[in-house]
Design an enzyme around this catalytic site. Structure first.
Site, mmCIF file in Angstrom:
data_model
loop_
_atom_site.group_PDB
_atom_site.id
_atom_site.type_symbol
_atom_site.label_atom_id
_atom_site.label_comp_id
_atom_site.label_asym_id
_atom_site.label_seq_id
_atom_site.Cartn_x
_atom_site.Cartn_y
_atom_site.Cartn_z
ATOM 1 N N GLY B 66 0.835 -1.193 0.000
ATOM 2 C CA GLY B 66 0.000 0.000 0.000
ATOM 3 C C GLY B 66 0.871 1.245 0.000
ATOM 4 O O GLY B 66 2.046 1.195 -0.383
ATOM 5 N N ALA B 68 2.263 2.902 2.421
ATOM 6 C CA ALA B 68 3.441 2.841 3.288
ATOM 7 C C ALA B 68 4.470 1.842 2.754
ATOM 8 O O ALA B 68 5.668 2.129 2.747
ATOM 9 C CB ALA B 68 3.025 2.459 4.708
ATOM 10 N N ARG B 355 -16.896 12.201 13.836
ATOM 11 C CA ARG B 355 -17.288 10.843 13.458
ATOM 12 C C ARG B 355 -17.751 9.991 14.635
ATOM 13 O O ARG B 355 -18.756 9.299 14.564
ATOM 14 C CB ARG B 355 -16.091 10.135 12.800
ATOM 15 C CG ARG B 355 -15.758 10.668 11.438
ATOM 16 C CD ARG B 355 -14.522 9.988 10.875
ATOM 17 N NE ARG B 355 -14.275 10.494 9.525
ATOM 18 C CZ ARG B 355 -13.258 10.106 8.764
ATOM 19 N NH1 ARG B 355 -12.389 9.216 9.207
ATOM 20 N NH2 ARG B 355 -13.103 10.597 7.546
#
Lengths: 247, 666
Positions: B66, B68, B355
């Site tokens: 991904g 990273a 959130r």
């Protein structure tokens, strides 16, 4: 709804495959197509039969991992990825054939799973801009006209699923390749390597066993990201120019 | 530490709550002292250099591709190290960073609206509810600007204004516009940039790519990470890969809940196997639950899909006042019978509360029996997100222009037209802030084992701000790890290691035995059925609201389920071929251990902070209540052995620059 599925089963890369019929019952129209296969796999597992292998990962239409030929259409009857196809697109009593992508450059690994490593090797051949980490100039040092940036983005939306290849009677990868050529070619940062990129990518594409483009357009109509056919024009134009300049 | 007499049914004497022990605190995170804006420069300067001619003799394994992992593999390859990169997907381009929609933060201050590195640092520390490290977060904010430069140079097609310059938007409740984006596909575009840089290094021969490979064990020799054991998912072969250092960039563990917005294959195995070999796991209970996801439609549901929370800017959230109206067509419910509960409870922030608050209140109204949509189990789990007023105010065209792709996605998944019928939403697990403990160098408690991106715990505290996950993944991969791992590699050359070394043989034998065990149990239940049951336990007791009673019950239930798994799971097929049930079995076996640790961590943290809400720690109004005097620390858990209890190591969080405050959104 109740359905009859005819699914390609193949135990390994070299094994002989066959279509096997599986009836499924009580399928909800709110299920995704892959959830319908999950249900079938749970039933197979309970009966002691090995589940059907198929690829999927994000299941939200962006990673490009899933891809099935569904009744002869890449990703099925809607313009979307297999994972975003829902059972409400089918009717009670339907017979559905499910096959893997069909192309020499995408050999079958097992059941519905294919090897798309050829796409990675096309990118390795030139689908990048050489910019080592840390070497980048300030982002605003080179403005990019919005129409060009937007067109680059449109082409960069390709998810590398391979539907274009599966849909093409020649199993050509030109839409995939054209999308990358257009994405990088529209940007000022992509210019220095533009000629070498197109020549090297096309050479790799042909080497992998993809077919040539004969302007049928099935690729673009099967593309879940609706990449337009004109990226292939761009590819051909770039290739002609590069060859004339002696690349 | 608060202790009570309540314990699980088989408590171990001498342990706190009967489930964990307390060990020595962690005193040094290796962050340099001094002014905060000088620390990263100091560290980079003090990190030893490796001569270019020596780099090709040094090898690094990177698990995960991904943002990273892909960025780190490309960067270390460019530097000239020998890199081996692994992913379970068929191509590195498919890692789940690709699904991030909103954008990436950077302190460029292109809008001249008062943004700065310091402000991004401040917002991130505050957003993390004062449970992250100041030094790490400052570094993240500092390198954020380099990320944008790097991505533009690679050809990432960010949104631009007509003048050709980059566009920004505001995001997630901050007051400046610092988010760079590429429509709703920012993660995809950043990942493709890293992927292309990675493939360029594959072509150059510096990176060797192993796709469809899953890491199943870490090799630790004389206390240092020296390799991994991986399974080739196509041939089934168990392979040994040795190197001088190992990087885990394997993402988060949200799939412990079975249903989450993570990809089907996202798993904890890489980090959990490392944890079992000595890497501490930090703050495992910190999970982010995103309020605007498409609700569960039925028992068949395999994953949840997030819709950008930007929808809350124009949509109004409500449920019927009376449970009797929940089955009615929402359009037939008159205004006076609707409860716009966020606007009612939080008049100043209304539908735009953070959130965690939006998620918890949705759960509360559904628990009261006022949820809408299909019944799943005994409850309807959905609330309306209504665009009727926005459509009146803005016209259908204007709504489509702003939200068209999201509304289309909703219609494709649910079959309902959101321009005519209010949408239904429900919270879903989205991101895990916890992960392997790392020091300032991103090195875990096993020397030579580095952890980057969502797989580590380091930068988001108890809550992650929107558009910060992409920033952290790329910061770690492009700009932080390459400097800090250099300091470790400079200690080389490392002793030559043979595959016949006792520790290597042992690691490999344990993987062989585990694979054989899965295939030999031949019980009655599928792997998925265990995973679903675990997910239900986690969601019920370790989800949006946690209580001591519930967590202790969950620990018991998980132990029972894990025991049954190892007796009664049914995995068909063989080990020497592609076998997706076998892959899942290994992942679920690890989730069954992680789930218990998450509950233990949630149990010990008797405060509410960020994504972690403890029923016992709330204000009179039912809002989250932190206890900075007791809990301003990182909880780093050491594996206590198969039958032992985990050991808690506390790393105190010291705030020298930002003052700790309670949040209020009333």
């Amino acid at each position: 709804m109740n359905l009859t599925l005819k699914i390609w089963r193949q135990s390994g890369p070299k094994a002989k495959g066959e279509m096997v019929t599986y009836p499924v019952t009580d399928i909800s129209e709110d299920m995704s197509f892959l959830e319908m296969l999950d249900v079938l796999n749970e039933q197979l597992n309970a009966r002691g039969e090995e589940p059907i292998a198929f690829d999927s990962d994000c299941r939200e239409g962006i990673c490009g991992m899933c891809g099935l030929m569904i009744s002869g259409k890449a990703h099925g009857p809607e313009v979307t990825t297999t994972c975003q196809l829902h059972m409400r697109s089918f009717s009670d009593g339907d017979e559905i054939t499910i096959e893997p992508w069909r192309a020499d450059a995408f050999p079958v690994i097992k059941d519905l799973v294919v090897d798309r490593g050829s796409f990675d090797r096309i990118i390795q051949a030139g689908g990048f801009i050489s910019a080592n980490t840390g070497s980048a100039p300030e982002a605003h040092s080179v403005p990019v006209p919005k129409p060009k940036a937007d067109r680059a983005f449109m082409a960069a939306a390709c998810i590398g699923c391979g539907a274009c290849v599966a849909a093409c009677p020649n199993a050509s990868g030109m839409l995939f390749m054209g999308a990358k050529i257009t994405h990088l070619g529209e940007l000022p940062q992509g210019q220095p390597e533009r000629d070498a990129r197109v020549v090297n990518m096309v050479t790799q594409h042909d080497h992998e066993g993809f077919g040539g483009c004969t302007n049928i357009g099935e690729c673009s109509s099967a593309c879940p990201k609706e990449i337009p056919l004109d990226v292939i024009n761009q590819l051909n134009k770039d290739l002609r120019g590069a060859l004339m300049r002696g690349e | 530490m608060t202790t009570t007499s309540t314990t699980p049914s088989s408590p171990v004497p001498g342990l706190v709550h009967g489930v964990y022990a307390e060990g020595e605190p962690i005193r040094d995170t290796k962050a340099p002292a001094g002014p905060i804006d000088r620390r990263w420069n100091t560290r980079k300067f003090e990190a030893s250099l490796v001569n270019p001619a020596n780099r090709r003799k040094l090898s690094v394994i990177i698990v995960g591709t991904g943002l990273a992992g892909g960025a780190a593999a490309a960067t270390l390859g460019e530097a000239g190290y020998q890199v081996k990169s692994f992913c379970y997907q068929d191509s590195p381009r498919r890692a789940h960073s690709i699904a991030a929609q909103g954008g990436i933060n950077a302190a460029k201050n292109y809008k001249e609206d008062g943004d700065s590195v310091y402000r991004l640092f401040y917002d991130t520390v505050k957003g993390g509810d004062y449970r992250s490290r100041e030094s790490n977060v400052y570094r993240l904010a500092e390198v954020s600007t380099n990320i944008i430069d790097q991505c533009v140079a690679q050809g990432v097609p960010f949104a631009r204004e007509y003048g050709g310059l980059l566009d920004n938007r505001s995001f997630g409740g901050v007051q400046v516009s610092r988010t760079f984006y590429a429509r709703g596909q920012t993660g995809q575009q950043l990942l493709i940039g890293a992927y292309q840089a990675l493939e360029r290094q594959v072509a150059a021969g510096t990176v060797e790519m192993f796709s469809r490979h899953e890491m199943l064990e870490v090799v630790v020799v004389d206390g240092q990470a020296r390799g991994i054991i991986a399974r080739d998912l196509v041939t089934g072969e168990i392979e040994t890969h040795l190197a001088d250092a190992v990087v885990l960039a394997s993402g988060g563990y949200g799939n412990v809940f079975y249903l989450s917005t993570n990809a089907m294959g996202s798993n904890v195995t890489a980090t959990w196997r490392a944890h079992r070999k000595g890497a501490h796991f930090a703050n495992p209970c910190y999970t982010q639950i995103h309020p605007t996801c498409i609700p569960v439609a039925g028992e068949h549901q395999s994953k949840l899909t997030l819709m950008s929370e930007s929808l809350r800017n124009d949509g109004r959230i409500w449920v019927p006042k009376n449970a009797a109206d929940c089955e009615k067509d929402p359009r037939q419910i008159p205004e006076e019978d609707r409860d716009y509960y966020l606007e009612r409870i939080y008049p100043s922030f209304g539908n735009l509360v953070p959130r965690d608050i939006a998620s918890r209140q949705a759960k509360n109204v559904c628990d009261e029996g006022r949820g809408v949509g299909p019944k799943v189990g005994d409850f309807r789990r959905g609330v309306y997100l209504d665009f009727t007023d926005a459509l009146k105010r803005m016209s259908a065209e204007a709504v489509a222009e702003k939200y068209g792709n999201l509304l289309d996605m909703y219609q494709r998944i649910t079959g309902e037209n959101p321009y005519e019928v209010p949408m239904r939403i429900y919270p879903a697990v989205h991101y895990t802030m916890g992960g392997l403990w790392v020091d300032y160098d991103l090195q875990s408690s096993i020397p030579g084992l580095f952890v980057t991106g969502e797989a580590n715990f380091s930068d988001h505290g108890a809550n992650r701000l929107g558009a910060s996950a992409l920033m952290q993944g790329l910061a770690d991969g492009y700009f932080v790890l390459p400097h800090t791992i250099r300091d470790y590699l400079a200690k080389g050359p490392f002793p030559k290691l043979e595959e016949s070394h006792e520790a290597v043989v042992e690691a490999r034998a344990s993987v062989d035995a585990r694979v054989a065990k899965f295939l030999s149990i031949n019980g009655d239940r599928s792997v998925d059925s265990f995973h679903k049951e675990l997910g239900n336990i986690m969601w019920e007791f370790c989800g949006m609201e946690r209580s001591e009673e519930g967590l202790l019950k969950a620990i018991d239930l998980i132990r029972g389920l894990r025991d049954e798994f190892w007796r009664n799971v049914k995995v068909l097929g063989s080990a020497d071929t592609l076998n997706q049930s076998l892959e899942k079995a290994g992942r679920v076996a690890d989730f069954l251990e992680l789930g218990e640790l998450m509950c233990i961590d949630a149990l010990h943290r008797r405060e509410s902070c960020g994504g972690h809400f403890r029923a016992e720690s709330q204000t009179e109004d039912g809002e989250a209540l932190r206890h900075d005097d007791e809990y301003a620390y990182v909880a780093a858990w050491e594996w206590g052995g198969q039958d032992g209890a985990p050991v808690l190591h506390k790393e105190d969080l010291v705030y020298e620059f930002v003052e700790m405050k309670q949040r209020s959104y009333k």
